[in-house]
Design a protein around this motif. Structure first.
Motif, mmCIF file in Angstrom:
data_model
loop_
_atom_site.group_PDB
_atom_site.id
_atom_site.type_symbol
_atom_site.label_atom_id
_atom_site.label_comp_id
_atom_site.label_asym_id
_atom_site.label_seq_id
_atom_site.Cartn_x
_atom_site.Cartn_y
_atom_site.Cartn_z
ATOM 1 N N VAL A 155 0.839 -1.199 0.000
ATOM 2 C CA VAL A 155 0.000 0.000 0.000
ATOM 3 C C VAL A 155 0.874 1.249 0.000
ATOM 4 O O VAL A 155 0.564 2.239 -0.679
ATOM 5 C CB VAL A 155 -0.961 -0.023 1.217
ATOM 6 N N ALA A 156 1.981 1.205 0.739
ATOM 7 C CA ALA A 156 2.888 2.353 0.778
ATOM 8 C C ALA A 156 3.504 2.597 -0.592
ATOM 9 O O ALA A 156 3.639 3.751 -1.021
ATOM 10 C CB ALA A 156 3.972 2.132 1.824
ATOM 11 N N SER A 157 3.887 1.546 -1.290
ATOM 12 C CA SER A 157 4.466 1.707 -2.631
ATOM 13 C C SER A 157 3.457 2.294 -3.598
ATOM 14 O O SER A 157 3.788 3.192 -4.383
ATOM 15 C CB SER A 157 4.968 0.369 -3.152
ATOM 16 N N LEU A 158 2.222 1.804 -3.548
ATOM 17 C CA LEU A 158 1.187 2.327 -4.443
ATOM 18 C C LEU A 158 0.858 3.782 -4.132
ATOM 19 O O LEU A 158 0.751 4.616 -5.040
ATOM 20 C CB LEU A 158 -0.067 1.459 -4.356
ATOM 21 N N SER A 159 0.693 4.096 -2.851
ATOM 22 C CA SER A 159 0.372 5.479 -2.497
ATOM 23 C C SER A 159 1.565 6.393 -2.769
ATOM 24 O O SER A 159 1.392 7.555 -3.146
ATOM 25 C CB SER A 159 -0.073 5.578 -1.041
ATOM 26 N N GLY A 160 2.784 5.886 -2.601
ATOM 27 C CA GLY A 160 3.966 6.673 -2.928
ATOM 28 C C GLY A 160 4.069 6.958 -4.409
ATOM 29 O O GLY A 160 4.411 8.068 -4.820
ATOM 30 N N THR A 161 3.779 5.955 -5.227
ATOM 31 C CA THR A 161 3.795 6.148 -6.678
ATOM 32 C C THR A 161 2.734 7.153 -7.095
ATOM 33 O O THR A 161 2.980 8.032 -7.937
ATOM 34 C CB THR A 161 3.577 4.805 -7.393
ATOM 35 N N LEU A 162 1.550 7.058 -6.486
ATOM 36 C CA LEU A 162 0.482 8.023 -6.768
ATOM 37 C C LEU A 162 0.904 9.426 -6.349
ATOM 38 O O LEU A 162 0.667 10.395 -7.082
ATOM 39 C CB LEU A 162 -0.803 7.608 -6.050
ATOM 40 N N ALA A 163 1.563 9.552 -5.195
ATOM 41 C CA ALA A 163 2.031 10.862 -4.741
ATOM 42 C C ALA A 163 3.099 11.415 -5.683
ATOM 43 O O ALA A 163 3.133 12.623 -5.940
ATOM 44 C CB ALA A 163 2.573 10.768 -3.313
ATOM 45 N N LEU A 164 3.969 10.566 -6.201
ATOM 46 C CA LEU A 164 4.973 11.026 -7.163
ATOM 47 C C LEU A 164 4.315 11.562 -8.433
ATOM 48 O O LEU A 164 4.716 12.601 -8.972
ATOM 49 C CB LEU A 164 5.947 9.905 -7.502
ATOM 50 N N LEU A 181 8.259 14.803 -2.337
ATOM 51 C CA LEU A 181 9.044 14.316 -1.210
ATOM 52 C C LEU A 181 8.274 13.257 -0.425
ATOM 53 O O LEU A 181 8.845 12.236 -0.016
ATOM 54 C CB LEU A 181 9.432 15.478 -0.293
ATOM 55 N N LEU A 182 6.978 13.479 -0.247
ATOM 56 C CA LEU A 182 6.139 12.474 0.418
ATOM 57 C C LEU A 182 6.136 11.174 -0.375
ATOM 58 O O LEU A 182 6.301 10.083 0.183
ATOM 59 C CB LEU A 182 4.713 12.992 0.591
ATOM 60 N N GLY A 183 5.965 11.271 -1.691
ATOM 61 C CA GLY A 183 5.964 10.076 -2.529
ATOM 62 C C GLY A 183 7.286 9.353 -2.507
ATOM 63 O O GLY A 183 7.344 8.119 -2.430
ATOM 64 N N LEU A 184 8.380 10.107 -2.555
ATOM 65 C CA LEU A 184 9.704 9.494 -2.508
ATOM 66 C C LEU A 184 9.922 8.781 -1.174
ATOM 67 O O LEU A 184 10.463 7.672 -1.138
ATOM 68 C CB LEU A 184 10.768 10.565 -2.727
ATOM 69 N N THR A 185 9.474 9.403 -0.095
ATOM 70 C CA THR A 185 9.595 8.774 1.219
ATOM 71 C C THR A 185 8.772 7.497 1.293
ATOM 72 O O THR A 185 9.235 6.475 1.824
ATOM 73 C CB THR A 185 9.146 9.751 2.322
ATOM 74 N N LEU A 186 7.574 7.533 0.756
ATOM 75 C CA LEU A 186 6.718 6.343 0.800
ATOM 76 C C LEU A 186 7.294 5.208 -0.035
ATOM 77 O O LEU A 186 7.259 4.047 0.373
ATOM 78 C CB LEU A 186 5.312 6.685 0.323
ATOM 79 N N VAL A 187 7.830 5.534 -1.189
ATOM 80 C CA VAL A 187 8.361 4.491 -2.063
ATOM 81 C C VAL A 187 9.623 3.870 -1.464
ATOM 82 O O VAL A 187 9.795 2.652 -1.485
ATOM 83 C CB VAL A 187 8.630 5.057 -3.480
ATOM 84 N N TRP A 226 4.382 23.249 -3.140
ATOM 85 C CA TRP A 226 3.509 22.148 -2.717
ATOM 86 C C TRP A 226 3.739 20.911 -3.571
ATOM 87 O O TRP A 226 3.644 19.784 -3.076
ATOM 88 C CB TRP A 226 2.045 22.586 -2.748
ATOM 89 N N GLY A 227 4.043 21.097 -4.844
ATOM 90 C CA GLY A 227 4.383 19.953 -5.684
ATOM 91 C C GLY A 227 5.645 19.261 -5.199
ATOM 92 O O GLY A 227 5.727 18.026 -5.186
#
Length: 182
Positions: free
Chosen positions: A2-11, A41-47, A35-36
């Protein structure tokens, strides 16, 4: 997972927000780039930290992501309502998006060409600097003729500097130099 998917979506969302001024200037605002970058950064952290986020930290990240998503939708709706009907029609037209995407491709190609040229220049300078130890790497702008080479063979002798022992003598030398120049 789930973290990888949400991180990819955030990226993807962060990249879209960063490209918003290039693609849809009517919908962008001055601080969108910041904000982008935060969403990227959030997506990179999640991935990159997907294996460590389990249990309640992952639940907190998902709730935060849902809040950010909901607030983003609210902002987009507010910006859409602020547009005139003509601007809304223009944003929905296929021709406008084709033009924006082609301009983006041209800009990216120019950026890649500039980076390539700069890296080629740097590499050439590094190769030149790594040559034989005896070469100085100088390039002569003009060819020497016989008169300049003869003058270069006999270097001019510089005048010896006067020995000064007080500030008064320095002032006298300065005044003499000023009077000669004037």
């Amino acid at each position: 997972m789930v973290a990888s998917l949400s991180g990819t979506l955030a990226l993807v969302v962060g990249l879209a927000v960063l490209l918003l001024p290039l693609l849809a200037t009517e919908m962008s605002r001055p601080r969108d780039a910041m904000w982008g970058a935060v969403v990227l950064l959030l997506g990179l952290t999640l991935v990159t930290s997907a294996d460590r986020l389990t249990g309640s930290p992952m639940l907190a990240v998902l709730c935060g992501g849902l809040l950010i998503g909901r607030l983003g939708v609210e902002v987009l709706q507010l910006r859409w309502r602020a547009l005139t009907p003509e601007e809304q029609q223009r944003l929905l037209s296929v021709e406008r998006w084709q033009t924006s995407l082609s301009e983006l491709v041209v800009s990216v190609a120019k950026g890649i060409a500039a980076v390539s040229a700069a890296s080629g220049t740097v590499l050439a300078a590094l190769k030149r600097g790594g040559g034989s130890k005896g070469s100085s790497g100088k390039r002569w702008v003009r060819a020497e003729d016989a008169s300049t080479s003869a003058a270069a063979a006999q270097p001019a002798q510089p005048e010896p500097a006067p020995v000064v022992s007080s500030f008064a003598e320095i002032d006298q030398l300065l005044q003499a130099a000023v009077s000669q120049a004037g």
